[in-house]
Every structure is written in structure tokens, then in C-alpha cells.
Scaffold this active site. Structure first.
Site, mmCIF file in Angstrom:
data_model
loop_
_atom_site.group_PDB
_atom_site.id
_atom_site.type_symbol
_atom_site.label_atom_id
_atom_site.label_comp_id
_atom_site.label_asym_id
_atom_site.label_seq_id
_atom_site.Cartn_x
_atom_site.Cartn_y
_atom_site.Cartn_z
ATOM 1 C CE LYS A 40 -18.867 8.212 45.231
ATOM 2 N NZ LYS A 40 -19.743 7.108 45.517
ATOM 3 N N GLY A 45 -10.685 8.557 37.408
ATOM 4 C CA GLY A 45 -9.565 7.636 37.599
ATOM 5 C C GLY A 45 -10.009 6.200 37.766
ATOM 6 C CB CYS A 46 -12.543 4.620 39.922
ATOM 7 S SG CYS A 46 -11.788 5.105 41.496
ATOM 8 C CB THR A 47 -14.233 5.439 34.798
ATOM 9 O OG1 THR A 47 -15.320 5.694 35.698
ATOM 10 C CG2 THR A 47 -14.780 4.969 33.465
ATOM 11 C CB ALA A 50 -13.110 -0.089 36.005
#
EC number: 1.11.1.24
Length: 152
Positions: A40, A45-47, A50
């Protein structure tokens, strides 16, 4: 059925953060692709993941690869995420999770979309798969290590 190393990566077409249709097949014969699935936009974590891809983006380009992130977020959400974090690569909206299912990306605890990175060579063959929900930077490191090992 999950995709395995040595398989031809299935083609697909999804909408990017700019509203354009992007097909995996568009890259075949031209450039390798680092295709990473993540849960998401704008979660911690995804940030982190990325931004790790962002920070190494030029290294990927120099290695002859394009980075493509895929989640079920909308193209609009991807656009906001990319702007907020200065992400230079393509983010694709897999709103119905069809491509995630096509690749066999597992869910964590049966509910959270998994975090899996595929390194696909110029001919469209999957050369490496890395699956880790928590080791965000390792997705970048594993992809770069694999790209460097693929003969030009």
C-alpha cells in the site's frame, strides 16, 4: 500458479500514476525490468522500499533496467505517493489484484498483500524472485545483485 525463476514473465497492461496504459511487453527486447509488488502507498514499510528504489534508480538505469512498482492503490493515489516522495519510476494500479494473482504473489497472514520483487531480463525471462515483507532494502540489493550477474 506462482511464477518461478526461468519462466517467461506474463504480460499485462495496467494504468500508471500518470494515467497511461503500461504493458510489461513494451519493455521486452529493450530493457530488463525490476517488477516489485508492494502492499500500500504511503505506509511506513512501502515508503521505505519505494525510497530505497528511488535512491538507487540511476544505478538500475545504468544497469539497463526499469523499475516498476505495483499495488492495488488507484492511479491517483500512486500519483500523490510519487509526488510526495519524488519517485522517478512507474507505479501501476492493479485495483482488482489480477496481476498480483497472475504472478502468484502470496498474501501475508492471508490478508495483507505480499511484497515480492521479480527481476525480468530483456527477453522477458524471470531471473530472480525475492519475497520479504520486512527487509525493504534487501529488495533493492537483491535486484541489483541479480542485474549485475545477467550477461549484457
Amino acid at each position: 500458479m506462482a511464477i518461478k525463476v526461468g519462466d517467461t514473465a506474463p504480460d499485462f497492461t495496467l494504468t500508471s500514476q500518470t494515467g497511461e496504459s503500461v504493458s510489461l511487453g513494451d519493455f521486452r527486447g529493450n530493457t530488463a525490468v525490476v517488477l516489485y509488488f508492494y502492499p500500500k502507498d504511503d505506509t511506513p514499510g512501502c515508503t521505505s522500499e519505494a525510497c530505497a528504489f528511488r535512491d538507487s534508480y540511476q544505478v538500475f538505469k545504468d544497469a539497463g533496467a526499469e523499475v516498476i512498482g505495483v499495488s492495488s492503490d488507484s492511479a491517483y493515489d500512486h500519483e500523490q505517493f510519487a509526488k510526495k516522495h519524488n519517485l522517478p519510476f512507474i507505479l501501476l494500479s492493479d485495483s482488482g489484484s489480477q496481476v498480483r494473482k497472475l504472478y502468484g504473489v502470496p498474501a501475508t497472514l492471508w490478508i495483507l498483500p505480499g511484497r515480492v520483487t521479480y527481476v525480468i531480463d530483456k527477453e522477458g525471462v524471470v531471473r530472480h524472485i525475492f519475497d520479504s515483507m520486512l527487509d525493504f532494502k534487501a529488495h533493492v540489493d537483491e535486484a541489483l545483485r541479480t542485474l549485475k550477474a545477467i550477461p549484457a
